[in-house]
Design a protein around this motif. Structure first.
Motif, PDB file in Angstrom:
ATOM      1  N   UNK A   1      68.618  48.059  10.662  1.00  0.00           N
ATOM      2  CA  UNK A   1      69.574  48.179   9.492  1.00  0.00           C
ATOM      3  C   UNK A   1      70.953  48.225   9.792  1.00  0.00           C
ATOM      4  N   UNK A   2      71.881  47.529   8.831  1.00  0.00           N
ATOM      5  CA  UNK A   2      73.212  47.434   9.231  1.00  0.00           C
ATOM      6  C   UNK A   2      74.003  48.557   9.101  1.00  0.00           C
ATOM      7  N   UNK A   3      73.244  49.896   8.583  1.00  0.00           N
ATOM      8  CA  UNK A   3      74.145  51.024   8.692  1.00  0.00           C
ATOM      9  C   UNK A   3      74.194  51.698  10.002  1.00  0.00           C
ATOM     10  N   UNK A   4      73.268  51.108  11.066  1.00  0.00           N
ATOM     11  CA  UNK A   4      73.218  51.582  12.281  1.00  0.00           C
ATOM     12  C   UNK A   4      73.778  50.877  13.361  1.00  0.00           C
ATOM     13  N   UNK A   5      74.295  49.748  12.948  1.00  0.00           N
ATOM     14  CA  UNK A   5      75.257  48.856  13.849  1.00  0.00           C
ATOM     15  C   UNK A   5      76.484  49.594  14.166  1.00  0.00           C
ATOM     16  N   UNK A   6      76.964  49.655  15.303  1.00  0.00           N
ATOM     17  CA  UNK A   6      78.469  50.353  15.672  1.00  0.00           C
ATOM     18  C   UNK A   6      79.294  49.373  16.020  1.00  0.00           C
ATOM     19  N   UNK A   7      78.825  48.149  16.580  1.00  0.00           N
ATOM     20  CA  UNK A   7      79.796  47.163  17.520  1.00  0.00           C
ATOM     21  C   UNK A   7      79.223  45.998  17.251  1.00  0.00           C
ATOM     22  N   UNK A   8      80.015  44.915  16.967  1.00  0.00           N
ATOM     23  CA  UNK A   8      79.332  43.689  17.085  1.00  0.00           C
ATOM     24  C   UNK A   8      80.437  42.641  18.064  1.00  0.00           C
ATOM     25  N   UNK A   9      79.923  42.078  18.761  1.00  0.00           N
ATOM     26  CA  UNK A   9      80.763  41.178  19.830  1.00  0.00           C
ATOM     27  C   UNK A   9      80.620  39.768  19.210  1.00  0.00           C
ATOM     28  N   UNK A  10      81.577  38.991  18.730  1.00  0.00           N
ATOM     29  CA  UNK A  10      81.604  37.682  18.130  1.00  0.00           C
ATOM     30  C   UNK A  10      82.201  36.921  19.118  1.00  0.00           C
ATOM     31  N   UNK A  11      82.060  35.770  19.411  1.00  0.00           N
ATOM     32  CA  UNK A  11      82.784  34.809  20.237  1.00  0.00           C
ATOM     33  C   UNK A  11      82.152  33.336  20.293  1.00  0.00           C
ATOM     34  N   UNK A  12      82.128  32.600  19.271  1.00  0.00           N
ATOM     35  CA  UNK A  12      81.885  31.338  19.251  1.00  0.00           C
ATOM     36  C   UNK A  12      82.429  30.532  20.196  1.00  0.00           C
ATOM     37  N   UNK A  13      83.648  30.824  20.827  1.00  0.00           N
ATOM     38  CA  UNK A  13      84.150  30.005  21.921  1.00  0.00           C
ATOM     39  C   UNK A  13      83.175  30.240  23.044  1.00  0.00           C
ATOM     40  N   UNK A  14      82.497  31.242  23.216  1.00  0.00           N
ATOM     41  CA  UNK A  14      81.458  31.491  24.239  1.00  0.00           C
ATOM     42  C   UNK A  14      80.248  30.944  24.226  1.00  0.00           C
ATOM     43  N   UNK A  15      79.848  30.356  23.037  1.00  0.00           N
ATOM     44  CA  UNK A  15      78.686  29.914  22.504  1.00  0.00           C
ATOM     45  C   UNK A  15      78.025  28.938  23.377  1.00  0.00           C
ATOM     46  N   UNK A  16      78.721  27.940  23.623  1.00  0.00           N
ATOM     47  CA  UNK A  16      78.166  26.907  24.668  1.00  0.00           C
ATOM     48  C   UNK A  16      77.832  27.328  25.895  1.00  0.00           C
ATOM     49  N   UNK A  17      78.362  28.268  26.360  1.00  0.00           N
ATOM     50  CA  UNK A  17      77.995  28.828  27.741  1.00  0.00           C
ATOM     51  C   UNK A  17      76.978  29.774  27.366  1.00  0.00           C
ATOM     52  N   UNK A  18      76.322  30.393  26.526  1.00  0.00           N
ATOM     53  CA  UNK A  18      75.449  31.227  26.061  1.00  0.00           C
ATOM     54  C   UNK A  18      74.089  30.044  26.116  1.00  0.00           C
ATOM     55  N   UNK A  19      74.183  29.084  25.378  1.00  0.00           N
ATOM     56  CA  UNK A  19      73.335  28.166  25.068  1.00  0.00           C
ATOM     57  C   UNK A  19      72.945  27.241  26.537  1.00  0.00           C
ATOM     58  N   UNK A  20      73.939  26.999  27.246  1.00  0.00           N
ATOM     59  CA  UNK A  20      73.679  26.319  28.414  1.00  0.00           C
ATOM     60  C   UNK A  20      72.987  27.355  29.301  1.00  0.00           C
ATOM     61  N   UNK A  21      73.293  28.657  29.177  1.00  0.00           N
ATOM     62  CA  UNK A  21      72.696  29.879  30.248  1.00  0.00           C
ATOM     63  C   UNK A  21      71.172  29.771  29.806  1.00  0.00           C
ATOM     64  N   UNK A  22      70.959  29.801  28.317  1.00  0.00           N
ATOM     65  CA  UNK A  22      69.567  29.796  27.851  1.00  0.00           C
ATOM     66  C   UNK A  22      68.597  28.533  28.389  1.00  0.00           C
TER      67      UNK A  22
END
Length: 303
Positions: free
Chosen positions: A230-251
């Motif tokens: 649930x959203x109320x239990x989320x404390x931190x969100x790390x966002x970074x579309x500039x790193x998305x290509x790296x994540x997809x290539x790693x996947x």
């Protein structure tokens, strides 16, 4: 405040590929910012399903060579993310992938029979003692691992959670095993999460596109499984579309486990990037330092 170059992040995961799926953007971001990022992987993932036909012979019930192959996949994935410090708990292959089944409730569960060398059967103290010296050596300010349910019930995820949390406590005890290094208390510990609102939004997008089967046919407007937080239990969100290509290539580097036309990539089009570019966390130890929106956007916030 901890200087960027002095930031140290430790992640504890069960199998090769778990780290990229859950934390690929986070790892790439902190590497790019100059932090020291260390990944501990607890097993080689020997029991994983082989999705590449020409490598089917590596399966556990054939040549049982998948684990050794996944060492190379993990190294390639870490190269994509820029992570140079990646280690196996104890040693590569010390703890074997336990495997999993789906129980009558549709949740991941422990197989009825497990090998004696499986991670699930490992003595908790012995396994924690393989992690304590790493914590005391690195002295991380932040630890990331799974919640008590291992996100979705996989026994190795649950065991990784238990080992990481226990080792964190032991490492902080000045009187415990002086031979394993000087005591260190980790200031902040986070559990990985899948946030409810973004998941519902992406499920609706899939429904609108005519896909009603991806992600086990979850209803975007109905009850969601326990792995969704649930959203109320989320404390931190790390966002970074500039790193998305790296994540997809790693996947993609985890080729035996993730197929580019499978559900992991079904949400990776231009409209669905956010679910992969944003990585939510629950803070379970330490003091939160949220921004104006009520969320942290830096695992090191407040340190």
């Amino acid at each position: 405040m901890v200087e960027l170059a002095e930031r140290r992040l430790l992640l504890v995961h069960a199998h090769p590929d778990d780290e990229t799926i859950n934390n690929g953007v986070t790892m790439a971001r902190y590497v790019a910012e100059g932090a020291h990022v260390t990944l501990i992987t607890c097993t080689l993932g020997e029991e994983g399903e082989v999705l590449v036909p020409e490598l089917a012979h590596l399966a556990a019930d054939q040549t049982d060579g998948l684990g050794r192959h996944r060492i190379g996949e993990l190294a390639n994935a870490m190269s994509e993310l820029g992570v140079t410090d990646h280690r196996f708990l104890g040693d590569a292959g010390k703890y074997r992938d336990t495997g999993m089944i789906y129980n009558d409730h549709g949740n991941a569960d422990v197989p009825p029979e497990t090998r004696k060398d499986s991670f699930w059967q490992a003595d908790l103290l012995d396994a924690a003692n393989d992690l304590v010296p790493v914590i005391r050596e690195l002295r991380p300010q932040v630890l990331v691992t799974y919640d008590q349910w291992g996100n979705y019930g996989h026994p190795d995820h649950i065991k990784a959670h238990r080992v990481a949390m226990y080792a964190a406590d032991l490492a902080a005890a000045r009187s415990y095993r002086e031979d394993l290094g000087e005591a260190w208390e980790i200031p902040k510990i986070y559990w990985t999460a899948m946030a409810e609102s973004p998941m519902r939004e992406q499920l609706r997008a899939l429904r609108d596109a005519g896909d009603t089967t991806t992600f086990e046919g979850m209803d975007p407007d109905g009850p969601l499984p326990p792995m969704i937080t649930p959203d109320r239990l989320i404390d931190c969100v790390i966002s970074g579309e500039e790193y998305l290509d790296r994540k997809m290539n790693a996947m993609k580097a985890h080729a035996t486990q993730i197929t580019v036309d499978g559900p992991f990539f079904a949400l990776s089009n231009n409209n669905g990037n956010q679910i992969w570019a944003s990585e939510p966390y629950r803070l379970v130890r330490g003091t939160a330092a949220p921004d104006a929106d009520g969320l942290e956007h830096d695992l090191f916030a407040g340190l």
